[in-house]
Design a protein around this motif. Structure first.
Motif, mmCIF file in Angstrom:
data_model
loop_
_atom_site.group_PDB
_atom_site.id
_atom_site.type_symbol
_atom_site.label_atom_id
_atom_site.label_comp_id
_atom_site.label_asym_id
_atom_site.label_seq_id
_atom_site.Cartn_x
_atom_site.Cartn_y
_atom_site.Cartn_z
ATOM 1 N N SER A 127 0.797 -1.252 -0.013
ATOM 2 C CA SER A 127 0.037 0.090 0.071
ATOM 3 C C SER A 127 0.644 1.394 0.093
ATOM 4 O O SER A 127 0.551 2.198 -0.388
ATOM 5 C CB SER A 127 -0.841 -0.171 1.094
ATOM 6 N N CYS A 128 2.038 1.267 0.538
ATOM 7 C CA CYS A 128 2.968 2.185 0.538
ATOM 8 C C CYS A 128 4.366 1.752 0.479
ATOM 9 O O CYS A 128 4.770 1.028 1.190
ATOM 10 C CB CYS A 128 2.641 3.210 1.945
ATOM 11 N N ARG A 129 5.085 2.369 -0.339
ATOM 12 C CA ARG A 129 6.689 2.035 -0.363
ATOM 13 C C ARG A 129 7.320 3.292 -0.803
ATOM 14 O O ARG A 129 7.225 3.837 -1.504
ATOM 15 C CB ARG A 129 6.632 0.980 -1.623
ATOM 16 N N GLU A 130 8.272 3.399 0.405
ATOM 17 C CA GLU A 130 9.405 4.590 0.049
ATOM 18 C C GLU A 130 10.376 4.012 -0.949
ATOM 19 O O GLU A 130 11.262 3.735 -0.825
ATOM 20 C CB GLU A 130 9.891 4.903 1.481
ATOM 21 N N GLY A 131 10.221 4.938 -2.164
ATOM 22 C CA GLY A 131 11.183 4.648 -3.253
ATOM 23 C C GLY A 131 10.239 3.766 -4.342
ATOM 24 O O GLY A 131 9.735 2.672 -4.031
ATOM 25 N N PRO A 183 10.307 10.436 0.637
ATOM 26 C CA PRO A 183 9.992 11.288 1.949
ATOM 27 C C PRO A 183 10.460 13.071 1.259
ATOM 28 O O PRO A 183 11.249 13.169 0.384
ATOM 29 C CB PRO A 183 11.059 10.987 2.865
ATOM 30 N N PRO A 184 9.803 14.172 1.876
ATOM 31 C CA PRO A 184 8.876 13.765 3.120
ATOM 32 C C PRO A 184 7.095 13.888 2.419
ATOM 33 O O PRO A 184 6.467 13.654 3.390
ATOM 34 C CB PRO A 184 8.946 15.136 3.522
ATOM 35 N N ARG A 185 7.055 13.724 1.130
ATOM 36 C CA ARG A 185 5.598 13.759 0.810
ATOM 37 C C ARG A 185 5.073 12.477 1.030
ATOM 38 O O ARG A 185 3.866 12.293 1.392
ATOM 39 C CB ARG A 185 5.698 13.969 -0.757
ATOM 40 N N VAL A 186 5.904 11.115 0.781
ATOM 41 C CA VAL A 186 5.392 10.054 1.118
ATOM 42 C C VAL A 186 6.046 9.379 2.422
ATOM 43 O O VAL A 186 7.321 9.072 2.223
ATOM 44 C CB VAL A 186 5.418 9.050 0.195
ATOM 45 N N ASN A 187 5.572 9.137 3.441
ATOM 46 C CA ASN A 187 6.073 8.508 4.708
ATOM 47 C C ASN A 187 5.200 7.407 4.946
ATOM 48 O O ASN A 187 4.191 7.575 5.514
ATOM 49 C CB ASN A 187 6.129 9.462 5.906
ATOM 50 N N CYS A 188 5.600 6.199 4.792
ATOM 51 C CA CYS A 188 5.035 4.929 4.897
ATOM 52 C C CYS A 188 4.589 4.780 6.543
ATOM 53 O O CYS A 188 3.468 4.047 6.759
ATOM 54 C CB CYS A 188 5.626 3.753 4.341
#
Length: 290
Positions: A127-131, A183-188
């Motif tokens: 659902s969320c992956r950093e990168g 990051p910082p827009r997406v922080n799982c």
């Protein structure tokens, strides 16, 4: 008759006069003209006289042209790399978002399951992956039910979760269309705290795809998506086109000839109508004389 001293004085005066040369731009004339201007100033200093105003202006213009050309060339190269970098990170997700055709009005979602997994075998989706360019080693997997009832209506008139009929059940819930970001827009971690763990079963706003109803995302904005797409397409390409255009105008001989071509060449190539009539009348008079 002039004396020998007069001739010597006139020759020295002629030799001391400043000489300005104008050369057409070529592929490497910027450095050559700058060197020539410096050489003329050095020659004038060697002769014991200060450089003239014209020589100083010519040297300044040559320096400005050289450093401007260097900046434009660097800008063109960086624009190409920036555009190639923006394609996978901005352009492709923005186009995917437009193709998905999300409903701009948030609907009501409820998280039904939250799994935190580790290992590439267990993280087949996330659902969320950093990168977005590397495989997920740690992942959060959230499943949701959603109804097309607008969230603001649900918020004003709460309903019983057990009696409501869900439009889609146990579908994947993503942070955005790609399910990844930086990051910082997406922080799982923050995403999991906001929607998972202790918030399972609580209604919240979400956006579903009208083209693919099984896709549900947490964040969507048509204006921001379109703005990022337009900026990522226009800014690098405009900078590249302007830089290459100016450099071509300065250093490309073909462009210089095309820009300074005189229209009289075409006018002189073909005779005008008046000249044809004059020539015809002259031929008729010659025939009458015979």
């Amino acid at each position: 008759m002039r004396s020998h001293n007069d001739l010597r004085g006139s020759s020295s005066t002629l030799s001391g006069a400043p000489s300005l040369t104008m050369s057409k731009p070529s592929l490497n004339n910027s450095k050559a003209s700058l060197t020539h201007s410096r050489q003329s100033i050095n020659d004038s200093n060697r002769e014991g006289r200060p450089p003239t105003r014209e020589e100083l202006i010519a040297e300044f213009l040559d320096k400005a042209k050289f450093y401007t050309s260097l900046c434009l060339g660097t800008t063109a190269i960086l624009s190409v790399f920036a555009f190639l970098f923006l394609i996978p990170f901005v352009v492709d997700p923005a186009i995917s978002t437009i193709v998905a055709d999300y409903d701009p009005i948030p609907v009501t979602c409820v998280v039904t399951d939250h799994v935190y997994a580790e290992g590439m075998r267990n993280c087949t989706w996330s659902s969320c992956r950093e990168g977005c360019t590397t495989a997920a080693i740690r992942c959060h997997q959230l499943l949701v039910n959603y109804t097309k009832v607008a969230y603001h209506e649900w918020h004003t008139q709460p309903r019983d979760l057990d009696s409501i009929e869900w439009d889609v059940m146990d579908t994947k819930f993503l942070v955005n269309t790609e399910g990844c970001g930086y990051p910082p827009r997406v922080n799982c971690s923050e995403f999991a705290k906001q929607y998972g763990y202790s918030h399972v079963g609580e209604p919240f706003p979400c956006y579903y795809s009208r083209a693919y109803p099984e896709i549900v995302v947490a964040r969507y904005s048509w204006d921001d998506n379109l703005k990022h797409l337009i900026l990522s397409l226009i800014i690098p390409n405009v900078l590249f086109a302007v830089s290459i255009g100016v450099l071509s105008y300065w250093y490309c001989p073909c462009c210089d000839k095309a820009c300074h071509k005189s229209p009289r060449v075409y006018a002189e190539k073909y005779p005008t109508k008046e000249n044809k009539l004059l020539c015809r009348s002259d031929d008729e008079e010659d025939e009458l004389d015979y």
